[in-house]
Structures are given as structure tokens and as C-alpha cells.
Design a protein around this motif. Structure first.
Motif, PDB file in Angstrom:
ATOM      1  N   CYS A  38      46.553  42.010  43.976  1.00 52.87           N
ATOM      2  CA  CYS A  38      47.763  41.118  44.064  1.00 52.87           C
ATOM      3  C   CYS A  38      48.561  42.512  44.027  1.00 52.87           C
ATOM      4  O   CYS A  38      48.902  43.485  43.079  1.00 52.87           O
ATOM      5  N   HIS A  45      52.256  39.330  37.396  1.00 50.24           N
ATOM      6  CA  HIS A  45      50.650  39.426  36.399  1.00 50.24           C
ATOM      7  C   HIS A  45      51.385  40.896  34.899  1.00 50.24           C
ATOM      8  O   HIS A  45      51.847  42.127  35.362  1.00 50.24           O
ATOM      9  N   CYS A  65      47.907  33.659  45.613  1.00 48.27           N
ATOM     10  CA  CYS A  65      47.845  34.637  45.031  1.00 48.27           C
ATOM     11  C   CYS A  65      47.342  33.154  44.154  1.00 48.27           C
ATOM     12  O   CYS A  65      48.402  32.338  43.653  1.00 48.27           O
ATOM     13  N   VAL A  67      48.317  33.574  40.726  1.00 50.93           N
ATOM     14  CA  VAL A  67      49.130  33.645  39.771  1.00 50.93           C
ATOM     15  C   VAL A  67      50.421  33.479  40.064  1.00 50.93           C
ATOM     16  O   VAL A  67      51.033  32.592  39.524  1.00 50.93           O
ATOM     17  N   CYS A  68      50.905  33.938  41.480  1.00 55.31           N
ATOM     18  CA  CYS A  68      51.877  34.281  42.227  1.00 55.31           C
ATOM     19  C   CYS A  68      52.751  32.683  42.922  1.00 55.31           C
ATOM     20  O   CYS A  68      53.694  32.392  42.767  1.00 55.31           O
TER      21      CYS A  68
HETATM   22 ZN   LIG Z   1      49.588  38.211  42.315  1.00 58.70          ZN
END
Ligand SMILES: [Zn+2]
Length: 334
Positions: A38, A45, A65, A67-68
Motif C-alpha cells: 500500500c 498502516h 486496500c 486497511v485504508c
Molecule cells: Zn493501505
């Protein structure tokens, strides 16, 4: 001049050249998708992305992503390069590869055809990890109290405060200032946020700004919450006014300005018990009211609150006591 839209170009993007320019290297690729580390544009992160959580789908022109969050490649470019939508589109069009299956003449012919048909292509909305808001949550800012937004309501809608908020501008560089963060959730997802600047901003930054690719035309603020309420929502133009109304016990929705789009009108139809329109006291507000009446009166009951006295005023300019008196003057729109 033919203005291109993202939906016209994303199938023709030379992704290898784009990746090189963004400094990104896919670790794994399939026919439609590239995966890699990413870019971590929002610092989500904790120790960097070590497993390769970013995927780019070339067929759909989107990224994701784990996470994002995700959105269109255009919104990724806007964030990575700090560009507004038009500048990002211009920048991205340098990677449009005319040596694809169609010649450039065929390409422009197709784009013109699409523009003529003008069938709206569904655009994937951006979405963000809600944790991105954590850094701005915490203390109840006194400015919210002054604007009549309670601590409970601010907490529920995750309204935050950023003491050193950053805004990039392609020409004017970076501005850092104080801002209230007004998150926008849509169908349970964080799709962006508005910044209400408290500090004196330079002329190129308005009092309100928002995140890249903010879906102001495709969505309504407060919709999910209003749908769960018994009473008809009051529809206003600004999020701050909606937060004040909710604090005072009235379900409210904000349209992000005087312009009401077809998508927003269709969503408002969902309130089968009706809605209460509260336009600003200006030309935009009059148009807002006319557009709503024109389309919605065939579907749902419509009520109107008389505009607040004073040019450009809205319900947010009233005190709590004035508001409750003002809301007694509700008219049925026929
Ligand atoms: Zn990310």
C-alpha cells in the motif's frame, strides 16, 4: 474542446507507466488485477504495509486496500498527487494509451458517442477506514457548543477537531490550520469528510472543503440516521445545520449545498411519510425548493419551513429557543 471523464479513459490507461510514475510496483498480477504494498497515503498502516494489501483492478479502474479503503484510480491520483478532480484527470490522461485495440480516431468517436448518449455510469464511491477519524476524536470542541451541536451528537456522528489540518493545493502549496472534521457515512461506510476551517484560510481555500472525490452529488448526509427515525426529516443544505437540528431533537438531512441532484431526489423519495424542506434564504434556496417540489410532490408529502429572516440565513442561525418557535410555521406544499 472535448472534456474527458474518468469513465471515458480508464480502460485505456497504460497502468505500467502510471505505476512507475506513482513509484508503485505490483508484486502479483492477474488478468485484471495488480497487487502490491500500500502507498499508505493516510498513514493507516502502523508499521507500513508488509503483506501487500493494495489491489488495483485495471478493468474497473478502482483500487482497494484492506486497511485504508478504496475508490477510483482517479481518486487515488488526486490523493497521491494532491490534485483536484480536473487536474488529476488531465494528469492521468498522459497515461492514456492510444495504441490499444481502437485507433485514436475510434477512441474519440466512441467518447463523443458516449457523451451524446450521456448515460450516467455508476461511479464507485470512495471509502475510508473509519479509524482514520480516530486522530481527530477526543475533546468536545467549544466551537461545536457555540454552534448548538451537543457532545452526544458530535460523538455519535464522529465529529472531530484537527488542530493542524493540512490542505494541499497544486499551485499554492500546503496550508495548515484548525478545522472541525465532519464525517460523511453512507450505507454504513465512511465515504469522506468535510473540513470546516476555524482558522483564517487563504483565498484559494473556502470555509468548507472536503476529501477527494467527495460524493456530494450522489449521496445525502445523515440519510442512514434519518431512515431509522419515526418522524419526517428536515432537509437542509449544510451539515452543521443538520447537526444542530438533530441536537434539538429533529431528524435532519443535509444536501451539501443548494443543488439537488437526481440521485438525491430519488433517495429522498424513500421517506414515504414525507420530508420538511428548509431552504436557505437566498436564490439557491429558492431553486432548491422548486427542484424538490417539481420532482417529489408526485411521490411523497412535502412540507416547507419558511426561510429564516435575513439574507442567506438558515435554521443554523437561530438559537434553540428561536428554532422551536420558528418550526411552528410549517406549511404544506401542494
Ligand atoms: Zn493501505
Amino acid at each position: 474542446v472535448l472534456r474527458l471523464k474518468f469513465s471515458d479513459i480508464y480502460r485505456q490507461i497504460d497502468y505500467d507507466a502510471l505505476y512507475a510514475e506513482l513509484g508503485w510496483e505490483p508484486k502479483d498480477s492477474t488478468e485484471a488485477e495488480d497487487k502490491g504494498y500500500c502507498l499508505d497515503l493516510w498513514n493507516m498502516h502502523n508499521n507500513g504495509d508488509t503483506t501487500g494489501k493494495l489491489a488495483i483492478n485495471r478493468d474497473k479502474g478502482v483500487y482497494n486496500c484492506w486497511v485504508c479503503g478504496g475508490g477510483t484510480i482517479l481518486s487515488l491520483v488526486m490523493e497521491a498527487k494532491h490534485l483536484d478532480e480536473q487536474k488529476a484527470l488531465d494528469w492521468l490522461s498522459q497515461f492514456v494509451n492510444p495504441i490499444s485495440k481502437e485507433s485514436s480516431d475510434e477512441f474519440y468517436a466512441r467518447v463523443e458517442r458516449q457523451l451524446r448518449d450521456d448515460k450516467p455510469e455508476p461511479k464507485p464511491l470512495p471509502h475510508f477506514n473509519e479509524r482514520v477519524l480516530d486522530r481527530w476524536l477526543g475533546d468536545y470542541h467549544p466551537w461545536l457548543a457555540r454552534r448548538g451541536v451537543s457532545h452526544d451528537v458530535a460523538t455519535y456522528f464522529k465529529v472531530g477537531y484537527s488542530p493542524a489540518h493540512r490542505k494541499y493545493h497544486p499551485r499554492n502549496g500546503e496550508y495548515v490550520g484548525e478545522a472541525i472534521i465532519l464525517p460523511h457515512f453512507w450505507q454504513g461506510r465512511l465515504v469522506g469528510w468535510q473540513e470546516r476551517w476555524l482558522s483564517e484560510t487563504p483565498s484559494h481555500i473556502g470555509k468548507y472543503t472536503n476529501t477527494m472525490d467527495f460524493p456530494r452529488h450522489e449521496t445525502l448526509w445523515g440519510f442512514d440516521f434519518a431512515m431509522k427515525q419515526e418522524r419526517q426529516p428536515i432537509v437542509v443544505e449544510s451539515v452543521m445545520t443538520a447537526l444542530f437540528l438533530i441536537t434539538e431533537g429533529y431528524p435532519a438531512i443535509a444536501t451539501f449545498g443548494a443543488e439537488l441532484t437526481n440521485a438525491q431526489l430519488v433517495q429522498l423519495r424513500g421517506f414515504v411519510k414525507g420530508i420538511i424542506l428548509a431552504p436557505d434564504n437566498d436564490g439557491g434556496g429558492a431553486k432548491f425548493l422548486a427542484t424538490a417540489k417539481d420532482y417529489l410532490s408526485a411521490y411523497i408529502p412535502l412540507l416547507q419551513i419558511e426561510p429564516v429572516k435575513g439574507a442567506k440565513s438558515d435554521l443554523g442561525d437561530l438559537s434553540a429557543a428561536e428554532l422551536s418557535a420558528h418550526l411552528r410555521n410549517v406549511e404544506v406544499l401542494l
